[in-house]
Each structure stands twice: as structure tokens, then as C-alpha cells.
Design an enzyme around this catalytic site. Structure first.
Site: not given
Ligand code: NAP
Length: 246
Positions: A11, A14, A154, A158
Site C-alpha cells: 500500500g 499513497r 478495524y 489491528k
Molecule cells: P490511506 O491513505 O487510506 O492508504 C491506504 C493504503 O492501503 C493505500 O496505499 C492502498 O492502496 C492500500 N491498500 C488498501 N487495500 C489494499 C489491498 N487490498 N492491497 C494492497 N494495498 C491496499 O491510509 P493511511 O492512513 O496511509 O494508512 C496506512 C496504514 O496505517 C493502514 O494500515 C492504516 O490502518 C494505518 N493507520 C493509519 C492511521 C491514520 O490516522 N491515518 C492511524 C493508525 C493506523 P491502493 O490505493 O493502491 O489500493
């Protein structure tokens, strides 16, 4: 420095994954930029790395698909012959209160966030074991540590990632492979930009440091766990959350 290391970041087109890919590459790693739907963005990440003198390539794989992950791992290992750093970052949210949570939304979140990491670790594990070195970093969440109303799917995924991290850490410890989790708090990405301004402000009130985190702050924690400075650390959860989960 990570010169000569081969890293896979899921992932990575982005958000947090993108920042992790750019950071590992800036420190010398060759990075496989995995994506599912964001092909053009992932290609742009690989090109940005190359433009700065680094090495990267974008490869599509849906992490929720066991067989696709097997083919992805085969493709990576055939080309690079090894893997040193695996960052399981891909994740989705499908929030709802438990009473209204659909089975499809529950399954999709578990299949991507938890099984996705299992699939990747499963298919790369033989390589890690043979090499007798490596770093696996799973991106969990404070929701998995403390729970969060409206995120039962979720949070379960996690929290499951933390159990997966600790179990695999025990399995691979004697082969010098360290497995850790990073639990981000509230980070400014597409995932959190979906929230209303009011909800964001309310959430900030619950963060001791009083502000949202940046993707750079998560990437810096991952960089530490990916490098030699973490060689005696395994099975841990590093909360990067402005003090939310102390
Ligand atoms: P995001 O901007 O929504 O990006 C999500 C990423 O996951 C995208 O690159 C997407 O790729 C990828 N993805 C989703 N489904 C997929 C699949 N089936 N196969 C391959 N890639 C997939 O989210 P983010 O905020 O950067 O989050 C990244 C990680 O951090 C996640 O695990 C999230 O749960 C964790 N996290 C985030 C936060 C926060 O506050 N943002 C907090 C705690 C944990 P495509 O676009 O190419 O599909």
C-alpha cells in the site's frame, strides 16, 4: 544506512506507505512499491525515488488475495533473490456501529488488514528463514491497542496484527529476524481526511500532545525498526500517537 537492502512496502502509492517507501529509499534501500488500486500514484512514487538516485519499482498485488501474494513474493524473490525488510502497511476502514456492521464490511477489513499481513509474511517467510536476517514491520493502530467505538472490525484487525506480530516474532527470533508493530495514532492522510472538522477537533482534544501526527513521524519509526539500531528488539508495539496510548 540501508544500502543493498531489499524492502517491500504494501500500500505504498499513497499516505503512510508512500512516506515509508520514500524514507527507506532515501536511506539506500531498493524498494518494491506495492499497490492495489493506485497504479499511477505508485508509479509516481517509484519515479520520485529514481529521480533522487534511488532504486524502486511499483508492483500491483491485492494483499487480501492469498494466491496473488504468493505470485507477488515469487516475482520479487526471482528478481532480487532476497528480502530484507517487509512493511505490511496496506489497510482499509469500513466504520460503523456494531448493530449496523455488515458482514461484507467486517470481512473486507479483516481480509485486507490482518490476512493481508499474514499472506505476505507467509509467502516471504521461507526466504527470511534461509537468510537468517530481516525485519518485518506491521502497521497496526492505537485502535488495536485501546479499541475505538465504531471501528469494531478495524480494531479487531489491528489487535489481531499485534498477536500475529508477537507470535511470528517468537517463531523467527532464533533465526535473527525481528518482527515488530508500529501503532500510529491520528495521522493526517486520506483515511482521516474523511472525518468532519468537528470530529477531528474532538479527537485532537484526546491527544496529550494536542495535534495530529504526520506520515513522516510514522516513517521515521519504521526506519528505526528497519535498521540495525533495532537488532535486539522483537515482538514490540511502538505507539507513535502523541501520547494517546501511554
Ligand atoms: P490511506 O491513505 O487510506 O492508504 C491506504 C493504503 O492501503 C493505500 O496505499 C492502498 O492502496 C492500500 N491498500 C488498501 N487495500 C489494499 C489491498 N487490498 N492491497 C494492497 N494495498 C491496499 O491510509 P493511511 O492512513 O496511509 O494508512 C496506512 C496504514 O496505517 C493502514 O494500515 C492504516 O490502518 C494505518 N493507520 C493509519 C492511521 C491514520 O490516522 N491515518 C492511524 C493508525 C493506523 P491502493 O490505493 O493502491 O489500493
Amino acid at each position: 544506512m540501508l544500502t543493498g537492502k531489499i524492502a517491500v512496502v504494501t500500500g505504498a502509492g499513497r499516505g503512510i506507505g508512500r512516506e515509508i517507501a520514500l524514507t527507506l529509499a532515501a536511506h539506500g534501500a531498493t524498494v518494491v512499491v506495492n499497490y492495489n488500486g493506485s497504479g499511477a500514484a505508485a508509479q509516481a512514487v517509484a519515479e520520485e525515488i529514481a529521480a533522487k538516485g534511488g532504486k524502486a519499482e511499483a508492483i500491483r498485488c491485492d494483499v487480501s488475495d492469498f494466491a496473488a501474494c504468493e505470485a507477488f513474493a515469487k516475482q520479487v524473490l526471482e528478481k532480487y533473490k532476497r528480502i530484507d525488510i517487509l512493511v505490511n502497511n496496506a489497510g482499509v476502514t469500513r466504520d460503523n456501529i456494531i448493530m449496523r456492521m455488515t458482514e461484507a464490511d467486517y470481512d473486507q477489513v479483516l481480509d485486507t488488514n490482518l490476512k493481508g499481513a499474514f499472506h505476505m509474511i507467509r509467502h516471504f517467510s521461507r526466504s527470511f528463514l534461509k537468510q537468517k536476517s530481516g525485519k518485518i514491520i506491521n502497521i497496526s493502530s492505537v485502535s488495536g491497542v485501546a479499541g475505538n467505538a465504531g471501528q469494531s472490525n478495524y480494531s479487531a484487525s489491528k489487535a489481531g496484527l499485534i498477536g500475529l506480530t508477537k507470535s511470528v516474532a517468537r517463531e523467527l527470533a532464533s533465526r535473527n529476524v525481528q518482527v515488530n508493530a508500529v501503532a500510529p495514532g491520528f495521522i493526517d492522510t486520506d483515511m482521516t481526511r474523511k472525518m468532519t472538522e468537528e470530529a477531528r477537533e474532538k479527537l485532537c482534544g484526546q491527544i496529550p500532545m494536542g495535534k495530529i501526527g504526520t506520515t513522516r513521524q510514522i516513517a521515521d519509526a519504521v526506519l528505526f525498526l528497519a535498521g540495525g539500531g533495532s537488532d535486539y528488539i522483537t515482538g514490540q508495539v511502538l505507539c507513535v500517537d502523541g501520547g494517546m496510548c501511554m
